[in-house]
Design an enzyme around this catalytic site. Structure first.
Site, PDB file in Angstrom:
ATOM      1  N   LYS A  89      -9.665   0.115  -0.756  1.00 48.34           N
ATOM      2  CA  LYS A  89      -8.360   0.374  -1.350  1.00 48.34           C
ATOM      3  C   LYS A  89      -8.420   0.092  -2.852  1.00 48.34           C
ATOM      4  O   LYS A  89      -9.003  -0.922  -3.274  1.00 48.34           O
ATOM      5  CB  LYS A  89      -7.323  -0.517  -0.664  1.00 48.34           C
ATOM      6  CG  LYS A  89      -5.865  -0.289  -1.060  1.00 48.34           C
ATOM      7  CD  LYS A  89      -4.975  -1.192  -0.217  1.00 48.34           C
ATOM      8  CE  LYS A  89      -3.496  -1.028  -0.508  1.00 48.34           C
ATOM      9  NZ  LYS A  89      -2.664  -1.892   0.371  1.00 48.34           N
ATOM     10  N   SER A 163       0.841   0.307   2.770  1.00 48.08           N
ATOM     11  CA  SER A 163       0.420   0.915   1.530  1.00 48.08           C
ATOM     12  C   SER A 163      -1.024   1.380   1.543  1.00 48.08           C
ATOM     13  O   SER A 163      -1.459   2.127   0.660  1.00 48.08           O
ATOM     14  CB  SER A 163       0.620  -0.085   0.380  1.00 48.08           C
ATOM     15  OG  SER A 163      -0.180  -1.244   0.569  1.00 48.08           O
ATOM     16  N   SER A 187       0.864  -3.543   5.581  1.00 43.33           N
ATOM     17  CA  SER A 187       0.127  -2.429   4.989  1.00 43.33           C
ATOM     18  C   SER A 187      -1.233  -2.188   5.617  1.00 43.33           C
ATOM     19  O   SER A 187      -1.833  -1.134   5.416  1.00 43.33           O
ATOM     20  CB  SER A 187      -0.052  -2.655   3.490  1.00 43.33           C
ATOM     21  OG  SER A 187       1.203  -2.679   2.841  1.00 43.33           O
TER      22      SER A 187
END
Length: 616
Positions: A89, A163, A187
């Protein structure tokens, strides 16, 4: 990196860690060719990626990895992730790569690897690219990014979840073997549920946050996406560990159980909300029925404190922590931020220091209620998300629907729980549904062992690959936990026997019944209360029945301290050659003891006494 039009499908699509290990065992000199094929199969037009490794960056990793292999004299035992490609990420640092947190104006070139990245590279893993996310990790939707909304891998009309949207997407499609996300409010779990993959949200502080752009430092956790639960457990142990450079890093106290008992007791909310999503409700009902079928006892608990704590994360002073995390860019250039993210961050300015302390007191009170409610249970099961929304719906209600996604996730880090999101079924509309198991801090391995069993019981494809889980994955044993000691018990500590409570009250878990090597004799000791046997190694012995129990490492000393003479703990050899800790007896007690080897085990001897006719 070849242009998108030149990309070709990777022959390694959907490989699990076991398959990667098999590949390099059969083709040990294929590292450079293999990783070039993987990188060449990825498209820069795929908005799940923000950044892909350059040929030079990939080569640098390969050279370093070849050096590590040479230092290991060709053995890969110290490099369990050798040559395994993974995605990160884009709120985590990789040395020499840009970090954006999905905000181009925030971008910088990292000087060093985040600690988790360094740990994984040291085990042989190779970073192939960085993934899209809800900007500054603020959202559970996957739509709040200037790089575009990441689409659901099963139906592009729906959201991917966030996310950690990009990390879940590339993993679900089998483009990498595993990926890293972060999880503050869910997330690392909501995207797993929406894309039919495993999402491990570890205990806060197990995986270091050094080199991770914070969202809420007190509640952030690096999370892991994989196709199988076993892979998630392996990656977590490779990535985790205490980091003195991270003020919130913690050492595992090794007091938690490392597995569930044979018949788990799992809590379930007394009222489960689905916001009118009948298919989600049906999927959760199917999952709970399956749990019961597999011997799980489900009992309802009052979910009120969980719900109240979940609401605090975005509708209380805790949102101000996000304002602090974003910092200068919000103060100096708020116009460069995603409008929804900017609005959430701006709300933090509405709270005072007094509000923040009140919020912390409330968090502590609700957290205590939650952990007390979970006492006596092995876990809590909830839907990973109560519903899913289309991209268009999310445009209409970006905040409300985001909040709905978080009602079973937002409280987790505030209450210091560990969590494991698991696939459970494919709904009638073809979208995935998932469940999440939650337990107190440091119960990660126990969740994973149960999750492995759960995944074996399903007939689901791996992510969105369309590939089935191979039978060999089912047979891969769970790794022995360094957080426990495996002990063979032979007498009064056996299941149902008088001293078994000395194991269970220390969170020990029964692993199996087996036998010793055929080199032991068993004796009934004289003058012991309750009656106890003595096990002695002998040249002309027999196999004796024992039970293996895993005792949390920190509780092992307490257990040994209660063992009276002439008994003690030593090393026992099992019939299959394993060496474990177990009960042994000092020789001086044997002359007054009665040999009972012929019974094959203590339980058989006790039953013979109970069935003997009463003498008049």
């Amino acid at each position: 990196m070849p242009p998108a039009s030149d990309t070709v499908a990777s022959p390694f699509r959907g490989f699990t860690l076991r398959e990667w290990q098999q590949h390099y065992r059969s083709a040990p000199d294929s590292l450079r060719t293999t990783l070039s094929l993987v990188l060449g199969s990825l498209s820069e037009t795929d908005n799940a990626w923000i950044y892909l490794a350059t040929a030079e960056q990939l080569e640098a990793q390969i050279i370093r990895l070849e050096t590590l292999r040479a230092q290991a004299e060709g053995s890969l035992s110290a490099l369990p992730l050798f040559g395994v490609p993974f995605a990160v990420k884009d709120n985590m640092d990789i040395a020499g790569w840009p970090t954006t947190a999905a905000c181009p104006a925030f971008a910088y070139t990292a000087e060093a690897d985040a600690t988790v990245i360094a740990n994984l590279k040291a085990k042989g893993a190779v970073v192939i690219g960085k993934t899209n996310l809800d900007q500054f990790a603020t959202g559970l939707v996957g739509t709040r990014s200037p790089y575009g909304a990441v689409r659901n891998t099963f139906n592009p009309d729906y959201v991917s979840g966030g996310s950690s949207s990009g990390s879940a997407s590339v993993l679900a499609r089998g483009l990498v073997a595993f990926s890293l996300g972060t999880d503050t409010a869910g997330s690392g779990r909501v995207p797993a549920g929406f894309n039919n993959v495993v999402g491990l949200k570890p205990t806060k502080g197990w995986l270091s946050n050094t080199g991770v752009v914070p969202a809420c430092r007190l509640n952030d956790a690096v999370s892991i996406f994989t196709l199988t639960v076993g892979d998630a457990q392996t990656v977590a142990h490779a990535a985790g560990g205490y980091d003195a450079a991270d003020a919130y890093s913690r050492k595992n106290p090794h007091t938690a159980p490392v597995a569930f008992p044979a018949q788990p007791r799992i809590a379930i909310p007394d009222r489960v909300e689905f916001f009118g999503d009948d298919l989600a409700q049906a999927a959760f009902s199917e999952a709970t029925d399956r749990l019961r079928h597999h011997g799980v006892t489900l009992e309802t608990i009052d979910f009120t404190p969980f719900r109240e704590l979940a609401e605090q994360l975005y509708y209380g002073a805790w949102v101000a922590e996000r304002t602090v995390a974003v910092g200068e860019i919000f103060e100096e250039s708020p116009e460069v931020m995603d409008p929804v993210v900017r609005g959430i961050v701006a709300n933090g300015l509405n709270y005072s220091a007094c509000d923040a302390w009140r919020a912390e007191y409330l968090r502590a009170e609700l957290s205590r209620k939650i952990n007390l409610a979970l006492e006596g249970f092995d876990a809590l099961v909830v839907p990973t998300s109560p519903t899913i929304r289309t991209q268009e719906e999310m445009v209409q209600e970006p905040v409300l629907y985001n909040s709905q996604f978080g009602i079973y996730t937002n409280f987790t880090n505030l209450a210091d729980l560990s969590a494991l999101a698991l696939p459970s079924s494919l709904r009638a509309d073809g979208l995935p549904a998932g469940i999440t198991l939650l337990a107190p801090a440091w119960h990660d391995d126990a969740l994973a062992i149960f999750g492995r069993q759960w995944q074996r019981s399903l007939n689901l494809p791996l992510g969105a690959t369309g590939l089935a889980m191979k039978p060999e994955e089912f047979m891969t044993p769970a790794p022995a936990s360094a957080a426990s000691v495996r002990v063979a018990v032979v007498g009064a500590h056996l299941t149902g026997m008088p001293l078994n409570f000395q194991l269970t009250r220390r969170n020990a878990v029964r692993v199996e019944q087996t036998t010793t090597a055929a080199t032991y004799k068993l004796y009934a000791l004289a003058n012991t209360k309750p009656p106890k046997p003595g096990l002695v190694r002998a040249e002309s012995g027999s196999a004796i029945i024992v039970e293996l129990w895993d005792i949390p490492l920190a509780r092992f000393g307490e257990f040994v301290a209660e063992i009276p003479a002439p008994l003690g703990i030593g090393s026992l050899e099992l019939a299959d050659g394993r060496i474990v800790k177990g009960f042994i007896c000092e020789p001086w007690a044997i002359p007054e003891a009665t040999e009972i080897t012929a019974f094959g085990g203590w339980r058989n001897y006790i039953q013979s006494l109970n069935s003997s006719p009463v003498k008049s």
